[in-house]
Design a protein around this motif. Structure first.
Motif, PDB file in Angstrom:
ATOM      1  N   ALA A 142      36.193  46.398   2.015  1.00 25.35           N
ATOM      2  CA  ALA A 142      34.893  47.514   1.493  1.00 25.35           C
ATOM      3  C   ALA A 142      36.093  48.555   2.140  1.00 25.35           C
ATOM      4  CB  ALA A 142      33.977  47.223   2.422  1.00 25.35           C
ATOM      5  N   ILE A 143      36.190  48.949   2.688  1.00 27.45           N
ATOM      6  CA  ILE A 143      37.127  50.481   3.471  1.00 27.45           C
ATOM      7  C   ILE A 143      37.652  50.785   2.533  1.00 27.45           C
ATOM      8  CG2 ILE A 143      38.647  51.538   5.450  1.00 27.45           C
ATOM      9  CD1 ILE A 143      36.749  49.921   6.905  1.00 27.45           C
ATOM     10  N   ASN A 144      38.892  49.886   1.819  1.00 27.90           N
ATOM     11  CA  ASN A 144      40.022  50.402   0.749  1.00 27.90           C
ATOM     12  C   ASN A 144      39.128  49.919  -0.095  1.00 27.90           C
ATOM     13  OD1 ASN A 144      41.940  50.304   2.701  1.00 27.90           O
ATOM     14  ND2 ASN A 144      42.285  48.070   2.532  1.00 27.90           N
ATOM     15  N   ASN A 145      38.794  49.684  -0.540  1.00 33.48           N
ATOM     16  CA  ASN A 145      37.971  49.256  -2.676  1.00 33.48           C
ATOM     17  C   ASN A 145      36.096  50.275  -2.471  1.00 33.48           C
ATOM     18  OD1 ASN A 145      40.933  48.413  -2.862  1.00 33.48           O
ATOM     19  ND2 ASN A 145      39.577  46.318  -2.270  1.00 33.48           N
ATOM     20  N   GLY A 146      36.316  50.621  -1.512  1.00 33.40           N
ATOM     21  CA  GLY A 146      34.339  51.063  -1.888  1.00 33.40           C
ATOM     22  C   GLY A 146      33.748  49.579  -2.123  1.00 33.40           C
ATOM     23  N   PHE A 147      31.905  50.203  -2.183  1.00 38.03           N
ATOM     24  CA  PHE A 147      31.580  49.053  -2.112  1.00 38.03           C
ATOM     25  C   PHE A 147      29.991  49.251  -2.301  1.00 38.03           C
ATOM     26  CE2 PHE A 147      28.564  45.835  -0.338  1.00 38.03           C
ATOM     27  CZ  PHE A 147      28.378  45.593  -0.999  1.00 38.03           C
ATOM     28  N   ASP A 148      29.137  49.290  -3.443  1.00 38.65           N
ATOM     29  CA  ASP A 148      28.298  49.554  -3.755  1.00 38.65           C
ATOM     30  C   ASP A 148      28.382  51.295  -3.833  1.00 38.65           C
ATOM     31  OD1 ASP A 148      26.621  47.669  -4.127  1.00 38.65           O
ATOM     32  OD2 ASP A 148      25.801  47.592  -2.342  1.00 38.65           O
ATOM     33  N   ASN A 149      27.117  51.886  -2.972  1.00 37.33           N
ATOM     34  CA  ASN A 149      27.990  53.745  -3.656  1.00 37.33           C
ATOM     35  C   ASN A 149      28.826  54.238  -2.194  1.00 37.33           C
ATOM     36  OD1 ASN A 149      25.855  53.773  -5.214  1.00 37.33           O
ATOM     37  ND2 ASN A 149      24.045  53.573  -3.823  1.00 37.33           N
ATOM     38  N   MET A 150      29.728  53.321  -1.597  1.00 42.93           N
ATOM     39  CA  MET A 150      30.519  53.856  -0.675  1.00 42.93           C
ATOM     40  C   MET A 150      31.853  53.886  -1.427  1.00 42.93           C
ATOM     41  SD  MET A 150      31.842  52.190   2.842  1.00 42.93           S
ATOM     42  CE  MET A 150      33.305  51.888   3.055  1.00 42.93           C
ATOM     43  N   PRO A 151      32.326  55.564  -1.436  1.00 40.64           N
ATOM     44  CA  PRO A 151      33.824  55.306  -2.105  1.00 40.64           C
ATOM     45  C   PRO A 151      34.972  54.235  -1.521  1.00 40.64           C
ATOM     46  CG  PRO A 151      33.228  57.059  -0.944  1.00 40.64           C
ATOM     47  CD  PRO A 151      31.551  56.316  -1.036  1.00 40.64           C
ATOM     48  N   ALA A 152      35.733  54.835  -1.809  1.00 40.89           N
ATOM     49  CA  ALA A 152      37.196  54.132  -1.705  1.00 40.89           C
ATOM     50  C   ALA A 152      37.897  55.005  -0.620  1.00 40.89           C
ATOM     51  CB  ALA A 152      37.942  53.372  -2.604  1.00 40.89           C
ATOM     52  N   GLY A 153      38.517  55.268   0.652  1.00 39.74           N
ATOM     53  CA  GLY A 153      39.532  55.457   0.940  1.00 39.74           C
ATOM     54  C   GLY A 153      39.275  56.561   2.051  1.00 39.74           C
ATOM     55  N   LEU A 154      37.722  56.462   2.227  1.00 40.59           N
ATOM     56  CA  LEU A 154      37.119  56.666   3.553  1.00 40.59           C
ATOM     57  C   LEU A 154      38.233  57.333   4.616  1.00 40.59           C
ATOM     58  CD1 LEU A 154      33.474  57.094   3.132  1.00 40.59           C
ATOM     59  CD2 LEU A 154      34.784  58.394   2.536  1.00 40.59           C
ATOM     60  N   ILE A 155      39.411  56.211   5.436  1.00 47.12           N
ATOM     61  CA  ILE A 155      39.772  55.583   5.733  1.00 47.12           C
ATOM     62  C   ILE A 155      41.097  55.536   5.515  1.00 47.12           C
ATOM     63  CG2 ILE A 155      39.556  54.222   8.045  1.00 47.12           C
ATOM     64  CD1 ILE A 155      37.001  54.636   8.504  1.00 47.12           C
ATOM     65  N   GLU A 156      41.918  55.589   5.578  1.00 44.56           N
ATOM     66  CA  GLU A 156      43.219  55.092   4.992  1.00 44.56           C
ATOM     67  C   GLU A 156      44.412  54.950   6.188  1.00 44.56           C
ATOM     68  OE1 GLU A 156      44.287  58.099   2.981  1.00 44.56           O
ATOM     69  OE2 GLU A 156      43.370  57.461   1.315  1.00 44.56           O
ATOM     70  N   GLY A 157      45.329  53.714   5.845  1.00 42.18           N
ATOM     71  CA  GLY A 157      46.199  53.608   5.945  1.00 42.18           C
ATOM     72  C   GLY A 157      45.712  52.551   7.523  1.00 42.18           C
ATOM     73  N   ASP A 158      47.059  53.381   9.183  1.00 40.00           N
ATOM     74  CA  ASP A 158      46.970  51.897   9.928  1.00 40.00           C
ATOM     75  C   ASP A 158      46.021  52.417  10.168  1.00 40.00           C
ATOM     76  OD1 ASP A 158      49.101  51.240  10.076  1.00 40.00           O
ATOM     77  OD2 ASP A 158      49.975  52.715  11.080  1.00 40.00           O
ATOM     78  N   ASP A 159      44.548  53.341  10.045  1.00 40.84           N
ATOM     79  CA  ASP A 159      43.424  53.508   9.965  1.00 40.84           C
ATOM     80  C   ASP A 159      42.026  52.763  10.545  1.00 40.84           C
ATOM     81  OD1 ASP A 159      44.343  55.985  11.840  1.00 40.84           O
ATOM     82  OD2 ASP A 159      43.298  57.408  10.573  1.00 40.84           O
ATOM     83  N   VAL A 160      42.595  51.802   9.420  1.00 37.76           N
ATOM     84  CA  VAL A 160      41.732  51.408   8.945  1.00 37.76           C
ATOM     85  C   VAL A 160      41.463  49.716   9.642  1.00 37.76           C
ATOM     86  CG1 VAL A 160      41.006  49.061   6.877  1.00 37.76           C
ATOM     87  CG2 VAL A 160      41.987  51.630   6.445  1.00 37.76           C
ATOM     88  N   ASP A 161      42.999  49.623  10.427  1.00 33.88           N
ATOM     89  CA  ASP A 161      42.823  48.764  10.909  1.00 33.88           C
ATOM     90  C   ASP A 161      41.831  48.808  12.026  1.00 33.88           C
ATOM     91  OD1 ASP A 161      44.333  46.779   9.417  1.00 33.88           O
ATOM     92  OD2 ASP A 161      46.527  47.453  10.485  1.00 33.88           O
ATOM     93  N   VAL A 162      42.310  50.140  12.562  1.00 35.77           N
ATOM     94  CA  VAL A 162      41.386  50.380  14.581  1.00 35.77           C
ATOM     95  C   VAL A 162      40.591  50.524  14.028  1.00 35.77           C
ATOM     96  CG1 VAL A 162      41.289  52.354  15.420  1.00 35.77           C
ATOM     97  CG2 VAL A 162      43.621  52.116  14.582  1.00 35.77           C
ATOM     98  N   ALA A 163      40.020  50.664  12.687  1.00 42.09           N
ATOM     99  CA  ALA A 163      38.181  51.204  12.068  1.00 42.09           C
ATOM    100  C   ALA A 163      37.579  49.794  12.108  1.00 42.09           C
ATOM    101  CB  ALA A 163      38.168  51.862  10.984  1.00 42.09           C
ATOM    102  N   VAL A 164      38.452  48.903  11.586  1.00 40.85           N
ATOM    103  CA  VAL A 164      37.693  47.443  11.128  1.00 40.85           C
ATOM    104  C   VAL A 164      37.891  45.535  12.548  1.00 40.85           C
ATOM    105  CG1 VAL A 164      38.422  44.744  10.294  1.00 40.85           C
ATOM    106  CG2 VAL A 164      38.850  47.154   8.910  1.00 40.85           C
ATOM    107  N   ASP A 165      38.667  46.633  13.116  1.00 40.23           N
ATOM    108  CA  ASP A 165      38.742  46.109  14.749  1.00 40.23           C
ATOM    109  C   ASP A 165      37.400  46.119  15.681  1.00 40.23           C
ATOM    110  OD1 ASP A 165      41.336  44.662  14.252  1.00 40.23           O
ATOM    111  OD2 ASP A 165      42.860  45.518  15.661  1.00 40.23           O
ATOM    112  N   TYR A 166      37.451  47.944  15.465  1.00 35.38           N
ATOM    113  CA  TYR A 166      36.316  48.538  16.401  1.00 35.38           C
ATOM    114  C   TYR A 166      34.975  47.484  15.638  1.00 35.38           C
ATOM    115  CZ  TYR A 166      32.543  51.526  17.989  1.00 35.38           C
ATOM    116  OH  TYR A 166      31.413  51.345  18.653  1.00 35.38           O
ATOM    117  N   LEU A 167      34.699  47.581  14.630  1.00 34.45           N
ATOM    118  CA  LEU A 167      33.808  47.098  13.826  1.00 34.45           C
ATOM    119  C   LEU A 167      33.172  45.582  14.166  1.00 34.45           C
ATOM    120  CD1 LEU A 167      33.788  49.084  10.700  1.00 34.45           C
ATOM    121  CD2 LEU A 167      32.137  48.657  12.866  1.00 34.45           C
ATOM    122  N   LEU A 168      34.461  45.023  14.204  1.00 36.31           N
ATOM    123  CA  LEU A 168      33.982  43.700  14.921  1.00 36.31           C
ATOM    124  C   LEU A 168      34.047  43.251  16.325  1.00 36.31           C
ATOM    125  CD1 LEU A 168      37.429  41.841  13.196  1.00 36.31           C
ATOM    126  CD2 LEU A 168      35.299  41.627  12.028  1.00 36.31           C
TER     127      LEU A 168
END
Length: 101
Positions: free
Chosen positions: A70-96
C-alpha cells in the motif's frame, strides 16, 4: 591485570547492551513520527480512522506485505510514494506494533 581486563570487558558489554536498547526505542519513535506526519491526515489522529481506514488496534491487522504494498504502490484513494526508501521499513515496523495480531 586479569581483573582489570574482565572489568573493562564487562563495562564494554554493558555499554553496548544499553545502546542497543536505546536504538530500538528510537526506531519506534522515528516510525511513530514518520507515520504521524505522513498518514494521520487521512487515517486520523492516533490512526484510529478518518477518511481512510483505522491502522491502530481497531484496524484489521494488515500484514507486513500488505502495508509495504500500500505504501509503495498506493491503495484505493491513497497515492503511492508518500513514504519512500528505508523509511517504508521504519513505518511498517511501527504500524505492526500498534495493530491487532
Amino acid at each position: 591485570m586479569r581483573k582489570t581486563f574482565l572489568l573493562v570487558l564487562i563495562m564494554t558489554m554493558s555499554v553496548v547492551g544499553l545502546s542497543a536498547c536505546g536504538s530500538e526505542e528510537e526506531a519506534g519513535s522515528a516510525g511513530e513520527k514518520l507515520v504521524d506526519k505522513n498518514c494521520s491526515g487521512c487515517h486520523g489522529e492516533g490512526l484510529g480512522g478518518g477518511t481512510a481506514v483505522a491502522l491502530d488496534e481497531n484496524g484489521k491487522g494488515y500484514s507486513k506485505d500488505a502495508l509495504e504494498n500500500a505504501i509503495n504502490n498506493g491503495f484505493d484513494n491513497m497515492p503511492a510514494g508518500l513514504i519512500e526508501g528505508d523509511d517504508v521499513d521504519v513505518a511498517v515496523d511501527y504500524l505492526l506494533t500498534i495493530q491487532p495480531e
